[in-house]
Structure formats: C-alpha cells, structure tokens
Design an enzyme around this catalytic site. Sequence first.
Site, PDB file in Angstrom:
ATOM      1  N   SER A   1       0.856  -1.177   0.000  1.00 30.95           N
ATOM      2  CA  SER A   1       0.000   0.000   0.000  1.00 30.95           C
ATOM      3  C   SER A   1       0.889   1.223   0.000  1.00 30.95           C
ATOM      4  O   SER A   1       2.090   1.120   0.258  1.00 30.95           O
ATOM      5  CB  SER A   1      -0.908   0.025   1.233  1.00 30.95           C
ATOM      6  OG  SER A   1      -1.790   1.132   1.192  1.00 30.95           O
TER       7      SER A   1
ATOM      8  N   ARG B   1      -0.331  -4.237  -6.874  1.00 31.74           N
ATOM      9  CA  ARG B   1      -1.525  -4.820  -6.263  1.00 31.74           C
ATOM     10  C   ARG B   1      -2.759  -4.141  -6.838  1.00 31.74           C
ATOM     11  O   ARG B   1      -2.795  -2.914  -6.994  1.00 31.74           O
ATOM     12  CB  ARG B   1      -1.497  -4.597  -4.739  1.00 31.74           C
ATOM     13  CG  ARG B   1      -2.561  -5.383  -3.982  1.00 31.74           C
ATOM     14  CD  ARG B   1      -2.222  -6.862  -3.941  1.00 31.74           C
ATOM     15  NE  ARG B   1      -3.146  -7.637  -3.121  1.00 31.74           N
ATOM     16  CZ  ARG B   1      -4.202  -8.290  -3.600  1.00 31.74           C
ATOM     17  NH1 ARG B   1      -4.519  -8.199  -4.876  1.00 31.74           N
ATOM     18  NH2 ARG B   1      -4.952  -9.019  -2.803  1.00 31.74           N
TER      19      ARG B   1
ATOM     20  N   THR C   1      -6.879   1.604   4.713  1.00 33.33           N
ATOM     21  CA  THR C   1      -6.460   0.878   5.908  1.00 33.33           C
ATOM     22  C   THR C   1      -7.419   1.109   7.062  1.00 33.33           C
ATOM     23  O   THR C   1      -7.844   0.164   7.751  1.00 33.33           O
ATOM     24  CB  THR C   1      -5.035   1.285   6.321  1.00 33.33           C
ATOM     25  OG1 THR C   1      -4.133   1.010   5.239  1.00 33.33           O
ATOM     26  CG2 THR C   1      -4.587   0.508   7.543  1.00 33.33           C
TER      27      THR C   1
ATOM     28  N   CYS D   1      -0.251  -6.880 -17.268  1.00 33.70           N
ATOM     29  CA  CYS D   1       0.485  -7.525 -16.178  1.00 33.70           C
ATOM     30  C   CYS D   1       1.746  -6.717 -15.875  1.00 33.70           C
ATOM     31  O   CYS D   1       2.548  -6.463 -16.778  1.00 33.70           O
ATOM     32  CB  CYS D   1       0.859  -8.954 -16.542  1.00 33.70           C
ATOM     33  SG  CYS D   1       1.945  -9.742 -15.327  1.00 33.70           S
TER      34      CYS D   1
ATOM     35  N   CYS E   1       4.930 -13.957 -10.889  1.00 30.72           N
ATOM     36  CA  CYS E   1       3.674 -13.370 -10.409  1.00 30.72           C
ATOM     37  C   CYS E   1       3.828 -12.718  -9.042  1.00 30.72           C
ATOM     38  O   CYS E   1       4.309 -13.338  -8.085  1.00 30.72           O
ATOM     39  CB  CYS E   1       2.602 -14.453 -10.345  1.00 30.72           C
ATOM     40  SG  CYS E   1       0.997 -13.874  -9.769  1.00 30.72           S
TER      41      CYS E   1
ATOM     42  N   CYS F   1      -0.880  -9.652  -7.926  1.00 23.93           N
ATOM     43  CA  CYS F   1      -1.634  -8.398  -7.971  1.00 23.93           C
ATOM     44  C   CYS F   1      -3.094  -8.616  -8.347  1.00 23.93           C
ATOM     45  O   CYS F   1      -3.930  -7.771  -8.082  1.00 23.93           O
ATOM     46  CB  CYS F   1      -0.975  -7.407  -8.924  1.00 23.93           C
ATOM     47  SG  CYS F   1      -1.165  -7.771 -10.681  1.00 23.93           S
TER      48      CYS F   1
ATOM     49  N   CYS G   1      -4.710  -9.696 -13.811  1.00 30.23           N
ATOM     50  CA  CYS G   1      -5.108 -10.566 -14.922  1.00 30.23           C
ATOM     51  C   CYS G   1      -6.493 -11.150 -14.707  1.00 30.23           C
ATOM     52  O   CYS G   1      -7.294 -11.256 -15.645  1.00 30.23           O
ATOM     53  CB  CYS G   1      -4.081 -11.672 -15.109  1.00 30.23           C
ATOM     54  SG  CYS G   1      -3.800 -12.709 -13.649  1.00 30.23           S
TER      55      CYS G   1
END
Length: 543
Positions: free
Chosen positions: A54, A299, A335, A487, A512, A515, A518
């Site tokens: 984050s 992310r 958050t 991606c 990978c 995130c 895809c």
Amino acid sequence: MEREAMEFDVVIVGAGPSGLSAAIRLRTLAAESGHDLSVCVLEKGSEVGAHILSGAVIEPRALDELIPDWRDKGAPLDQAAGEDRFLFLTKGGALRLPTPPQMHNAGNFVVSLGNVCRWLAEQAEALGVEIYPGFAAAEVLYTEDGAVKGVATGAMGVGSDGEPTPQFEPGMELHARQTIFAEGCRGSLTKGLMTRFNLREGVQPQTYGIGIKELWEVDPSVHTPGQIVHTIGWPVPRDVYGGSFLYHFGANLVSVGFVVGLDYRNPYLSPFDEFQQWKTHPKMRPIFESGRRIAYGARALTEGGWQSMPKLTFPGGVLVGDTAGVLNVPKIKGTHTAMKSGMLAAEAVFEHLKAEATGPVAGYQEALKTSWMGQELKQVRNIRPSFKWGLWGGLAYSAIEAYALRGHAPWTLSHHEDHAALKKAADCTPIAYPKPDGKVSFDRLSSVYLSNTNHEENQPCHLTLKDDSVPTRVNLATYAGPEARFCPAGVYEFVADGEGGAQRLQINFQNCVHCKTCDIKDPTQNINWVVPQGGDGPNYPNM
C-alpha cells in the site's frame, strides 16, 4: 492421504489490516466478557506483511479505537504527515491545484503498511491469536446443509503435472463456527463465495485499479520528511482514471506509486510503462536520478465503494476489508476502513457465537453502513464513477460533490465491469512507450527482481485458463494480446509457436506478484487466479 483437521471458534483468512483487526477485537471481547474463544489466522505469505502493499498514509481513527494505547506499545507510525501538494502535470510542466478536502492529511502518518501489519500480528499473538504464515487457504469447506464450515490449505509438494512428488504433504482442514474472509482485493475464495451465495445480487459491478509501487532511497537534498504529493494528468490519457503518489518518510525514503483504473479502453495501454514514463517528468526526475530503487511491487485495489459493496454475510462466514470493497478512493485510503470493517465483523461474530445463533451473522452489514466508515463511503460514492466523463468532467463533478453536495445528492452513479471496457485493437491507436533508461525508469524483469518474488517451479501453474485456445484465438486476434501489457510482472508473453508465424501464450507464473490484475482485466474472463503453494509469491520489505 487424508487431511488432518483442527477446530477453532473463528478462522480468519488473511493477515492484513482487516483480518488482524478482527482477530484482536475478537480476543479483546472474549477477555472482557470471560469467554474462551479460539481464533486462528491463515496467511498465504511467507510471513505476515510479505504480501502487503500500500502507499501508505494511514488515518489512525480505527487504530485509536482498536488499540487506544498504540503509541505506548511502539506501533510503527513514526512519520507524521506534513505538507499536502496536489499537482496537474502536462508533458513539460506542473500546475499546483487546491488539495481536495478528502485528501487533507493533517493528523495522519506515512508508514510501511507491511510493518504495521507485522506489529498488529504481535499484538494479536499477545492476546492468544494463533497465526500461521506460509499456509494458503485453497478451498472453502461446507457442511451438508451448505454452510461454510472452514477452509483447507493447499497441499505441498504437488508437481507441475499435478501428481504428488516425494515431498508431498496434504493440506490441513481448519474447521470453524465462523470463518472471516479477509483475502484482500479479488480474493480467490471470495470469488467462489460470491457465486455460491449470490452475494452481488442487486449491487453495482465492482470496479478496480492497479497500483504499482516502488520504494526509493533518495538524496537528502530532495527529501522532505512527511511531504505528501499526488499528481494527475500526464502521461495518462484524459479518458483514463489514474494518478500518482509520493510519500516522504523515514531515513531518506520515498514511497512512489501509480494507480490506473482498470476500466481503461485502449488495449495497448500499459499501466507499468505509464508509471515508468511518469518518473521521467521534469518535475519528478530530480527526485530519483541521484537515488536508488530498493523495492517494487503491484496490487489491484477495489474502487467501487458504497454502491458496489456485496452482501457481507452468509451461512458460516463474513467478508471484511478490501475483499468486501471498503476502500475510500477519493481519500486514497483503505487501511482505516478495512480495520473498522474487521472490528465491526468481530463484534457481530462474537455476539452470534455467544448466543449460539444459527444462520448468517446478524447486524454486521447494518452496523457497517451506519458506522462512521459506512457514512464516509456513502458520502464519496459518486466521485470515482464521475470520471467516466473524462478527467475534466470528473474533476468538475468532484468539486461540486466536495464543496456543494457533500455526499447528499439524491442520485448514485453507476459502475461497469472493467473487463468489458476494452475496445478492439483495430479501433485503437497503439502506444509507443520510451525505452527504460535504467536510471529512473526500468523494465519489468528488473523490477520483479526487487519484489523478492519466488515460486517453487515444480508445481501446478496458479494462473489457470478455462480454455487454452482463447488467448491466441480471441485475446491476441481481437485485442492485440493485452495480458502482455496489463500484467506488471512479465507473467504473460506471446512467443513464436514453431514455424509459420503462429504465436502462443507463455505464462511465466514464477514472476507473479499476486496483484490479481489478470483475473480482473482479461477481456474474456478466461484467466482464473488461484493460490500457489503456501509461502510463495513476493516478499515485500518495508512496503
């Protein structure tokens, strides 16, 4: 081999802010009332915080409620937010705009959210919560009457051919009276729950963004502790929702990131390359050119807000946090809302268990909607969807909402499915991105290296295709293979398939970073992201 089973009162899937807040609140309520309540948290990352990504600027309101003496307990909220700056970028310049009221950060803190979660885990364990990192919840378990009865972790030591290797170990079943799903954005188990219990009936489609982040150590001469900068404009096209953040904190550290709404239309657009290009802007480049990049990650984030929130309860379980869609997009914070949702869920689950009630947990969804976090989300519900009118239309409407309507408009704007937004490649203009210079802009593979991503290669690919022919037959032919661009980790690559010029999709699943882009943006919804072997994936330091 049969799986062993463990019994708990509550199992929580995910050791992020919402899951850990739920665990802490449950154990606190149990201690205050003299009830014995066993609580277990499963975390697919190798450690708590390994998969947490984050910005992040934290509003401490929920933390104040959860752990009032957090300052005395050494919570890693050390950098108070300072000056806010909001810039509109053109290709060669920058115009400072008034900071929208939702983006004021007085009283907030610039943090590493991963480190905050590590600290929250310590507080949870001190209260008696059992936390198991490195165990990915791979399957939802159901009772004979169809209620959730817990989850099962994935087996270890399964080869790429799907057969057990000599290192095979079966997964573990964790049975619970209630299961709290805190998987984060686009949770793989939550997707199945949405379908099985029809949790999205009567709500707007969820919409998403992709956030790509880097951590830099910069020269002290360009470091302003606590400074918070957000930008809109260049290089993102005017019809694409997106912008950047720079947060100065710690010992000459800058968290820098770029968010692009996944409802963009041009299949040639690459969020990763937009970010790399943005760092070359004359206003931004001086911050980075004498520094060094020390971490990278990406992310997806839920952007639908109030009108896209699904039903949050079902027999045997509840949804919390980003998997429930509680991010406040105009505030650029999730958050505090994730933590509050976890706390409210914990309170409702505790009362449900104490009363030995049956059926879905009562009161949670209503408590969330009437709480300060629910009202906060309702008030800004129209800002994100207003950008369907483009940058200028969205800014104009957002100003009216912020200063005049203040969330009291008698209408609610709607969202649409992100994957359905892509146009055909033939109807769009290709985008030529500049080559990375290796100083402030970089390629995907050197970036993934900094995410410390690791997957055991001899295991089934966790990026599954419903139909192996679709990537070339439809995605490549119609949309110019957008998976190779959306991606941010170089997972999807179209390569030559023998002679004759034919191509095939190669999936480099080892790259990978989890995130989930895809799973969201694939125009045919042919890609299904499932958990890999527990503990695999990125290992984010200080992110």
